[in-house]
Design a protein around this motif. Structure first.
Motif, PDB file in Angstrom:
ATOM      1  N   LYS A   2       9.229  43.563 -58.207  1.00 23.19           N
ATOM      2  CA  LYS A   2       8.808  43.290 -56.646  1.00 23.19           C
ATOM      3  C   LYS A   2       7.555  42.426 -57.144  1.00 23.19           C
ATOM      4  CE  LYS A   2      11.068  45.565 -53.193  1.00 23.19           C
ATOM      5  NZ  LYS A   2      10.816  46.365 -51.904  1.00 23.19           N
ATOM      6  N   ARG A   3       7.140  41.004 -56.748  1.00 24.36           N
ATOM      7  CA  ARG A   3       6.012  40.537 -56.905  1.00 24.36           C
ATOM      8  C   ARG A   3       5.240  40.182 -55.589  1.00 24.36           C
ATOM      9  NH1 ARG A   3       3.535  37.190 -61.137  1.00 24.36           N
ATOM     10  NH2 ARG A   3       2.248  35.634 -60.241  1.00 24.36           N
ATOM     11  N   PHE A   4       4.208  40.223 -55.318  1.00 22.85           N
ATOM     12  CA  PHE A   4       3.199  40.094 -54.214  1.00 22.85           C
ATOM     13  C   PHE A   4       2.129  39.257 -54.547  1.00 22.85           C
ATOM     14  CE2 PHE A   4       5.492  43.858 -53.469  1.00 22.85           C
ATOM     15  CZ  PHE A   4       5.997  44.022 -52.044  1.00 22.85           C
ATOM     16  N   GLU A   5       1.563  38.375 -53.973  1.00 27.69           N
ATOM     17  CA  GLU A   5       0.570  37.711 -54.108  1.00 27.69           C
ATOM     18  C   GLU A   5      -0.452  37.354 -53.129  1.00 27.69           C
ATOM     19  OE1 GLU A   5       2.182  33.635 -55.101  1.00 27.69           O
ATOM     20  OE2 GLU A   5       2.805  34.539 -56.990  1.00 27.69           O
ATOM     21  N   PHE A   6      -1.710  37.150 -53.419  1.00 31.03           N
ATOM     22  CA  PHE A   6      -2.951  37.118 -52.521  1.00 31.03           C
ATOM     23  C   PHE A   6      -3.539  35.810 -52.813  1.00 31.03           C
ATOM     24  CE2 PHE A   6      -7.454  37.860 -51.142  1.00 31.03           C
ATOM     25  CZ  PHE A   6      -7.071  38.110 -49.872  1.00 31.03           C
ATOM     26  N   ASP A  20      11.105  52.840 -62.435  1.00 28.07           N
ATOM     27  CA  ASP A  20      12.122  53.130 -63.401  1.00 28.07           C
ATOM     28  C   ASP A  20      12.374  54.772 -63.566  1.00 28.07           C
ATOM     29  OD1 ASP A  20      13.967  52.969 -65.476  1.00 28.07           O
ATOM     30  OD2 ASP A  20      12.293  52.830 -67.032  1.00 28.07           O
ATOM     31  N   GLY A  21      13.195  55.306 -62.965  1.00 26.62           N
ATOM     32  CA  GLY A  21      13.468  56.735 -62.656  1.00 26.62           C
ATOM     33  C   GLY A  21      12.245  57.205 -62.189  1.00 26.62           C
ATOM     34  N   CYS A  22      11.695  58.276 -62.751  1.00 31.34           N
ATOM     35  CA  CYS A  22      10.455  59.031 -62.327  1.00 31.34           C
ATOM     36  C   CYS A  22       9.176  58.248 -62.678  1.00 31.34           C
ATOM     37  CB  CYS A  22      10.417  60.333 -63.226  1.00 31.34           C
ATOM     38  SG  CYS A  22      11.571  61.379 -62.679  1.00 31.34           S
ATOM     39  N   ASP A  23       9.139  57.089 -63.171  1.00 36.26           N
ATOM     40  CA  ASP A  23       7.947  56.049 -63.315  1.00 36.26           C
ATOM     41  C   ASP A  23       7.809  54.945 -62.407  1.00 36.26           C
ATOM     42  OD1 ASP A  23       7.392  57.830 -65.684  1.00 36.26           O
ATOM     43  OD2 ASP A  23       8.613  56.405 -67.152  1.00 36.26           O
ATOM     44  N   VAL A  24       6.737  54.652 -62.263  1.00 36.21           N
ATOM     45  CA  VAL A  24       6.006  53.399 -61.312  1.00 36.21           C
ATOM     46  C   VAL A  24       5.401  52.534 -62.206  1.00 36.21           C
ATOM     47  CG1 VAL A  24       5.075  52.477 -59.366  1.00 36.21           C
ATOM     48  CG2 VAL A  24       6.340  54.847 -58.984  1.00 36.21           C
ATOM     49  N   HIS A  25       5.971  51.326 -62.521  1.00 32.78           N
ATOM     50  CA  HIS A  25       5.049  50.494 -63.281  1.00 32.78           C
ATOM     51  C   HIS A  25       4.323  49.324 -62.475  1.00 32.78           C
ATOM     52  CE1 HIS A  25       7.425  51.691 -66.666  1.00 32.78           C
ATOM     53  NE2 HIS A  25       8.546  51.819 -66.122  1.00 32.78           N
ATOM     54  N   VAL A  26       3.145  49.271 -62.594  1.00 28.67           N
ATOM     55  CA  VAL A  26       2.440  48.235 -61.772  1.00 28.67           C
ATOM     56  C   VAL A  26       2.016  47.170 -63.035  1.00 28.67           C
ATOM     57  CG1 VAL A  26       0.274  47.812 -60.278  1.00 28.67           C
ATOM     58  CG2 VAL A  26       2.107  49.744 -59.994  1.00 28.67           C
ATOM     59  N   GLU A  53       6.537  53.062 -52.289  1.00 25.24           N
ATOM     60  CA  GLU A  53       6.466  52.560 -50.909  1.00 25.24           C
ATOM     61  C   GLU A  53       5.246  52.588 -50.213  1.00 25.24           C
ATOM     62  OE1 GLU A  53       9.377  54.614 -48.559  1.00 25.24           O
ATOM     63  OE2 GLU A  53      11.146  53.851 -50.041  1.00 25.24           O
ATOM     64  N   LYS A  54       4.433  53.503 -50.847  1.00 28.35           N
ATOM     65  CA  LYS A  54       3.026  53.783 -49.975  1.00 28.35           C
ATOM     66  C   LYS A  54       2.129  52.775 -50.858  1.00 28.35           C
ATOM     67  CE  LYS A  54      -0.900  56.965 -49.991  1.00 28.35           C
ATOM     68  NZ  LYS A  54      -1.603  58.091 -50.370  1.00 28.35           N
ATOM     69  N   LEU A  55       2.243  52.464 -51.913  1.00 23.52           N
ATOM     70  CA  LEU A  55       1.526  51.245 -52.712  1.00 23.52           C
ATOM     71  C   LEU A  55       1.874  49.806 -52.069  1.00 23.52           C
ATOM     72  CD1 LEU A  55       1.526  52.413 -56.296  1.00 23.52           C
ATOM     73  CD2 LEU A  55      -0.279  52.581 -54.813  1.00 23.52           C
ATOM     74  N   VAL A  56       3.171  49.701 -51.576  1.00 28.52           N
ATOM     75  CA  VAL A  56       3.262  48.440 -51.240  1.00 28.52           C
ATOM     76  C   VAL A  56       2.971  48.337 -49.817  1.00 28.52           C
ATOM     77  CG1 VAL A  56       5.339  46.938 -50.261  1.00 28.52           C
ATOM     78  CG2 VAL A  56       5.611  48.132 -52.475  1.00 28.52           C
ATOM     79  N   THR A  60       0.367  45.120 -48.697  1.00 28.05           N
ATOM     80  CA  THR A  60       0.596  44.135 -47.894  1.00 28.05           C
ATOM     81  C   THR A  60      -0.386  44.460 -46.492  1.00 28.05           C
ATOM     82  OG1 THR A  60       2.168  45.885 -46.767  1.00 28.05           O
ATOM     83  CG2 THR A  60       3.068  43.998 -48.301  1.00 28.05           C
ATOM     84  N   GLY A  61      -0.907  45.769 -46.342  1.00 25.53           N
ATOM     85  CA  GLY A  61      -2.019  45.686 -45.344  1.00 25.53           C
ATOM     86  C   GLY A  61      -3.278  45.102 -45.842  1.00 25.53           C
ATOM     87  N   LYS A  62      -3.161  44.814 -47.014  1.00 26.57           N
ATOM     88  CA  LYS A  62      -4.621  44.303 -47.454  1.00 26.57           C
ATOM     89  C   LYS A  62      -4.486  42.651 -47.580  1.00 26.57           C
ATOM     90  CE  LYS A  62      -6.508  47.929 -50.182  1.00 26.57           C
ATOM     91  NZ  LYS A  62      -6.623  48.396 -51.548  1.00 26.57           N
ATOM     92  N   GLY A  63      -3.515  42.068 -47.079  1.00 27.85           N
ATOM     93  CA  GLY A  63      -2.961  40.589 -46.920  1.00 27.85           C
ATOM     94  C   GLY A  63      -2.028  40.198 -48.015  1.00 27.85           C
ATOM     95  N   TYR A  64      -1.753  41.005 -49.092  1.00 24.52           N
ATOM     96  CA  TYR A  64      -0.687  40.690 -50.108  1.00 24.52           C
ATOM     97  C   TYR A  64       0.566  40.428 -49.327  1.00 24.52           C
ATOM     98  CZ  TYR A  64      -3.621  41.800 -54.120  1.00 24.52           C
ATOM     99  OH  TYR A  64      -4.645  41.775 -54.952  1.00 24.52           O
TER     100      TYR A  64
END
Length: 77
Positions: A2-6, A20-26, A53-56, A60-64
């Protein structure tokens, strides 16, 4: 991924996230660059999903806004 832009008058940034399974890639940075990447491992896939989900929600709360998601259409009344 998923890609978000600001975008505002002075900055143009992206933020991407994937589970990816137990990993979250950012991956994040200025639009037009390769950016920086981070991977965080969690105890299990459910915890990784909850963390994602928390990071997303935080971004999005910061405007992304999700890239390609378009602008919501208001319903006619």
């Amino acid at each position: 991924m998923k890609r978000f832009e600001f975008n505002d008058g002075s900055s143009s940034k992206f933020w991407e996230i994937e589970q990816d399974g137990c990993d979250v890639h950012v991956r994040y940075g200025k639009i037009g660059t390769a950016g920086q990447a981070q991977t965080k491992s969690h105890a299990d896939a459910a915890k990784a999903g909850a963390a994602m989900e928390k990071l997303v929600r935080e971004k999005t709360g910061k405007g992304y806004a999700e890239a390609g998601a378009g602008t919501p259409v208001a319903s006619a009344q």
